[in-house]
Motif scaffolding. Sequence first.
Motif, PDB file in Angstrom:
ATOM      1  N   ARG A 121       0.834  -1.205   0.000  1.00  0.00           N
ATOM      2  CA  ARG A 121       0.000   0.000   0.000  1.00  0.00           C
ATOM      3  C   ARG A 121       0.867   1.254   0.000  1.00  0.00           C
ATOM      4  O   ARG A 121       2.074   1.205   0.262  1.00  0.00           O
ATOM      5  N   GLU A 122       0.233   2.398  -0.278  1.00  0.00           N
ATOM      6  CA  GLU A 122       0.952   3.668  -0.217  1.00  0.00           C
ATOM      7  C   GLU A 122       1.217   4.037   1.238  1.00  0.00           C
ATOM      8  O   GLU A 122       0.450   3.703   2.133  1.00  0.00           O
ATOM      9  N   LYS A 123       2.299   4.748   1.444  1.00  0.00           N
ATOM     10  CA  LYS A 123       2.636   5.186   2.799  1.00  0.00           C
ATOM     11  C   LYS A 123       1.757   6.369   3.199  1.00  0.00           C
ATOM     12  O   LYS A 123       1.278   7.124   2.371  1.00  0.00           O
ATOM     13  N   GLY A 124       1.594   6.523   4.495  1.00  0.00           N
ATOM     14  CA  GLY A 124       0.809   7.642   4.998  1.00  0.00           C
ATOM     15  C   GLY A 124      -0.682   7.351   4.935  1.00  0.00           C
ATOM     16  O   GLY A 124      -1.119   6.299   4.453  1.00  0.00           O
ATOM     17  N   HIS A 125      -1.475   8.312   5.439  1.00  0.00           N
ATOM     18  CA  HIS A 125      -2.920   8.152   5.509  1.00  0.00           C
ATOM     19  C   HIS A 125      -3.602   9.478   5.185  1.00  0.00           C
ATOM     20  O   HIS A 125      -3.004  10.547   5.307  1.00  0.00           O
ATOM     21  N   VAL A 126      -4.860   9.383   4.785  1.00  0.00           N
ATOM     22  CA  VAL A 126      -5.672  10.567   4.503  1.00  0.00           C
ATOM     23  C   VAL A 126      -6.884  10.526   5.439  1.00  0.00           C
ATOM     24  O   VAL A 126      -7.564   9.493   5.523  1.00  0.00           O
ATOM     25  N   TYR A 127      -7.143  11.647   6.123  1.00  0.00           N
ATOM     26  CA  TYR A 127      -8.213  11.688   7.109  1.00  0.00           C
ATOM     27  C   TYR A 127      -9.263  12.742   6.770  1.00  0.00           C
ATOM     28  O   TYR A 127      -8.972  13.729   6.097  1.00  0.00           O
ATOM     29  N   SER A 128     -10.464  12.504   7.239  1.00  0.00           N
ATOM     30  CA  SER A 128     -11.526  13.501   7.206  1.00  0.00           C
ATOM     31  C   SER A 128     -11.574  14.195   8.567  1.00  0.00           C
ATOM     32  O   SER A 128     -10.893  13.773   9.510  1.00  0.00           O
ATOM     33  N   LYS A 129     -12.401  15.228   8.670  1.00  0.00           N
ATOM     34  CA  LYS A 129     -12.520  15.943   9.943  1.00  0.00           C
ATOM     35  C   LYS A 129     -13.350  15.170  10.958  1.00  0.00           C
ATOM     36  O   LYS A 129     -13.131  15.265  12.161  1.00  0.00           O
ATOM     37  N   ASN A 148     -17.002   9.960   0.072  1.00  0.00           N
ATOM     38  CA  ASN A 148     -15.981   9.338   0.920  1.00  0.00           C
ATOM     39  C   ASN A 148     -15.515  10.257   2.045  1.00  0.00           C
ATOM     40  O   ASN A 148     -14.986   9.775   3.051  1.00  0.00           O
ATOM     41  N   THR A 149     -15.695  11.572   1.882  1.00  0.00           N
ATOM     42  CA  THR A 149     -15.285  12.526   2.901  1.00  0.00           C
ATOM     43  C   THR A 149     -16.310  12.554   4.044  1.00  0.00           C
ATOM     44  O   THR A 149     -17.517  12.577   3.804  1.00  0.00           O
ATOM     45  N   ASN A 150     -15.806  12.545   5.268  1.00  0.00           N
ATOM     46  CA  ASN A 150     -16.637  12.583   6.477  1.00  0.00           C
ATOM     47  C   ASN A 150     -17.600  11.396   6.570  1.00  0.00           C
ATOM     48  O   ASN A 150     -18.729  11.519   7.065  1.00  0.00           O
ATOM     49  N   SER A 151     -17.171  10.259   6.086  1.00  0.00           N
ATOM     50  CA  SER A 151     -17.987   9.058   6.182  1.00  0.00           C
ATOM     51  C   SER A 151     -17.075   7.856   6.383  1.00  0.00           C
ATOM     52  O   SER A 151     -15.851   7.964   6.319  1.00  0.00           O
ATOM     53  N   ASP A 174     -17.636 -10.541   7.980  1.00  0.00           N
ATOM     54  CA  ASP A 174     -17.894 -11.789   7.272  1.00  0.00           C
ATOM     55  C   ASP A 174     -19.235 -12.378   7.689  1.00  0.00           C
ATOM     56  O   ASP A 174     -19.948 -11.836   8.547  1.00  0.00           O
ATOM     57  N   LYS A 175     -19.606 -13.517   7.095  1.00  0.00           N
ATOM     58  CA  LYS A 175     -20.912 -14.118   7.335  1.00  0.00           C
ATOM     59  C   LYS A 175     -21.081 -14.623   8.760  1.00  0.00           C
ATOM     60  O   LYS A 175     -22.211 -14.840   9.214  1.00  0.00           O
ATOM     61  N   CYS A 176     -19.971 -14.788   9.490  1.00  0.00           N
ATOM     62  CA  CYS A 176     -20.040 -15.246  10.877  1.00  0.00           C
ATOM     63  C   CYS A 176     -20.055 -14.090  11.867  1.00  0.00           C
ATOM     64  O   CYS A 176     -20.022 -14.306  13.080  1.00  0.00           O
ATOM     65  N   GLY A 177     -20.089 -12.873  11.366  1.00  0.00           N
ATOM     66  CA  GLY A 177     -20.175 -11.714  12.243  1.00  0.00           C
ATOM     67  C   GLY A 177     -18.835 -11.203  12.746  1.00  0.00           C
ATOM     68  O   GLY A 177     -18.805 -10.320  13.611  1.00  0.00           O
ATOM     69  N   LYS A 178     -17.735 -11.708  12.224  1.00  0.00           N
ATOM     70  CA  LYS A 178     -16.418 -11.204  12.621  1.00  0.00           C
ATOM     71  C   LYS A 178     -16.154  -9.869  11.926  1.00  0.00           C
ATOM     72  O   LYS A 178     -16.452  -9.713  10.737  1.00  0.00           O
ATOM     73  N   ILE A 179     -15.594  -8.933  12.677  1.00  0.00           N
ATOM     74  CA  ILE A 179     -15.319  -7.591  12.169  1.00  0.00           C
ATOM     75  C   ILE A 179     -13.832  -7.454  11.909  1.00  0.00           C
ATOM     76  O   ILE A 179     -13.006  -7.813  12.750  1.00  0.00           O
ATOM     77  N   TYR A 180     -13.489  -6.916  10.736  1.00  0.00           N
ATOM     78  CA  TYR A 180     -12.092  -6.774  10.328  1.00  0.00           C
ATOM     79  C   TYR A 180     -11.758  -5.305  10.070  1.00  0.00           C
ATOM     80  O   TYR A 180     -12.555  -4.575   9.460  1.00  0.00           O
ATOM     81  N   GLU A 181     -10.590  -4.902  10.522  1.00  0.00           N
ATOM     82  CA  GLU A 181     -10.086  -3.571  10.193  1.00  0.00           C
ATOM     83  C   GLU A 181      -9.793  -3.513   8.701  1.00  0.00           C
ATOM     84  O   GLU A 181      -9.195  -4.429   8.134  1.00  0.00           O
ATOM     85  N   GLY A 182     -10.225  -2.433   8.041  1.00  0.00           N
ATOM     86  CA  GLY A 182     -10.005  -2.278   6.609  1.00  0.00           C
ATOM     87  C   GLY A 182      -8.840  -1.356   6.311  1.00  0.00           C
ATOM     88  O   GLY A 182      -7.695  -1.663   6.622  1.00  0.00           O
ATOM     89  N   ARG A 183      -9.151  -0.217   5.722  1.00  0.00           N
ATOM     90  CA  ARG A 183      -8.093   0.745   5.369  1.00  0.00           C
ATOM     91  C   ARG A 183      -7.330   1.164   6.616  1.00  0.00           C
ATOM     92  O   ARG A 183      -7.917   1.419   7.663  1.00  0.00           O
ATOM     93  N   SER A 184      -6.022   1.216   6.495  1.00  0.00           N
ATOM     94  CA  SER A 184      -5.175   1.523   7.647  1.00  0.00           C
ATOM     95  C   SER A 184      -5.267   2.993   8.025  1.00  0.00           C
ATOM     96  O   SER A 184      -5.697   3.827   7.234  1.00  0.00           O
ATOM     97  N   GLY A 185      -4.857   3.284   9.258  1.00  0.00           N
ATOM     98  CA  GLY A 185      -4.876   4.658   9.738  1.00  0.00           C
ATOM     99  C   GLY A 185      -5.448   4.798  11.126  1.00  0.00           C
ATOM    100  O   GLY A 185      -5.397   5.880  11.710  1.00  0.00           O
ATOM    101  N   GLY A 186      -6.009   3.703  11.690  1.00  0.00           N
ATOM    102  CA  GLY A 186      -6.568   3.761  13.036  1.00  0.00           C
ATOM    103  C   GLY A 186      -8.061   3.519  13.033  1.00  0.00           C
ATOM    104  O   GLY A 186      -8.812   4.285  12.415  1.00  0.00           O
ATOM    105  N   VAL A 187      -8.517   2.474  13.707  1.00  0.00           N
ATOM    106  CA  VAL A 187      -9.938   2.133  13.682  1.00  0.00           C
ATOM    107  C   VAL A 187     -10.804   3.188  14.367  1.00  0.00           C
ATOM    108  O   VAL A 187     -11.997   3.293  14.090  1.00  0.00           O
TER     109      VAL A 187
END
Length: 555
Positions: free
Chosen positions: A375-383, A457-460, A431-444
């Motif tokens: 992946r690309e380095k760094g992260h992009v954040y919304s307010k 995609n902004t502010n959502s 997933d179908k069993c209800g497990k939650i996975y972190e997606g895009r990096s940057g902090g859950v």
Amino acid sequence: MRAYLASSIGVACTAALALPLALYPGPAHARAERAATSGSTQSLPLLPLASGGLDRGVAASGGDTGDRGVAAPDVRPFSLVGVVWDRPSADLRARVQVRTRAVGSGEWSPWRELLPYEDEAPDPGSPERRSARAHGGTAPLWVGDSDGVQARVRAERTATADADGRAVADEGADGRAAADEGADGRAVAGGVRAAALPAGLRLELVDPGEAPAPPPGRGALRALPAHPVPPRPVPPRPARTHPVPTRPAPPQPVPTRPVRTHPVPSRPAPPRSAPTHPAPTPGGAGAAPGAKPSAGSSSGKPSAGLPSGKPSPDPSSPRPSPSKTTAGPLPSPAPSTQPPSALGAEVIKASAAGHTAPRPRIITRAGWGADEKIREKGHVYSKTVKVAFIHHTVTGNKYSCSQAPSVLRSIYRYHVKSLRWRDYGYNFTIDKCGKIYEGRSGGVAKAVRGAHTLGFNTNSMGVAVLGTFSTKKPPAKAVKAIAKLTAWKLGLFKRNPRGTTHLVSGGGNKYKKGTSVKLHVIAGHRDGFATECPGKRLYKKLGSVRKTAARLQGR
């Protein structure tokens, strides 16, 4: 879905793809990249089809309206497929189908459709979408362990008008299209015109690879108990206020100073008889009585004795007061209240929020084996996070819960290496069993900007359920997990799951750029874009999701 017309071209495509797989020796024509642990991607150009089969002498070029296809034998094992093209803004007006051969059994699957991915992408005008590296593509499809593939792309047909201005029928009496194909694969007769296909069409075969074991303690973020934040500030408050009454205690020795001055009036009595007996004065020069009279003989000399008494309490007073006010109460709660490093901001946000919910267990990127090097380095954040958009990945439902991490690694690789996005598109996946996975990096717990809802995609944040739920009912465990996740994350940003808010469109096929759109705080993808996502059956569940999420927040 667009309407598609049957054609003799389709028969020709099927016949061509039914020919022996030796027509396309995959590895000789594939551009591939390999990594032992992170998987690989094979890219096969989709070639024009002629009535006699695959015409490998004609290279794929822009503006060619001929149908495309590929039949590839003996390719390296893969588990996910998708079709991409050069420009992300190009519209694929075509029907894309694939069939794959299972490893081991050698059985071929039926033809399966690849759906457009134009609506789940970075925002128009964003650096992620404007990048020269970015590509357009279909949604990926999970096919399981496979080692053979066939694919066909049939351009959309439209009727043309005759000399009298009447529309010419596309189909003959036998139900087949009346159009014929020329040698270059274009429809040339029968009043039917094929839409132009985007340049650079190719089939992507993704192998998820084997995930390395995550470092100890980093595979998942543990679930926190319900409303964990309110109890936390309670211990520090008494710790800070309790030492305050003890701080004035050290200065109390100051009243003992008058004890030294009080004996002074009583001791001058002996010195007054000293003038009548001058001889004892020299004899008592080294005695205490001789020194005391000199200290009490004048009013100015006792003041000179006070400074010598002041330095002793001054050094003692800084010791208790600074040490207890700054270091005393603060370190004490640290061992019991210190949150995980990845969620440092969560405690601050949740403590300020009026309604919070427990954090569910979240499998981290390390837990599902994301290769952070691609992946690309760094992260992009919304307010902030104002809306949670719910999606389905359209990757199919033929996966087991144990395979979910492999599906995620495949989608992640497809997003980054094939579509050339900066990272995985969704913020979270379930997933179908209800497990939650972190997606895009940057902090859950942070407002990480994803690539999931074109124009919004902004502010959502984007939450995708693995699977396709147009006609299939979503699992109850997955629906419950959506409610748990959105209740917690939206609570960090003071959002009511049953409320509404406004977002400004960045541009799309439903709302023009700059339009202020009223949306549910928990919304479906179709609410912001003209799409079928998140599937009819999953979309119907969003009302109960909002209600459950609000209850978890204590509303």
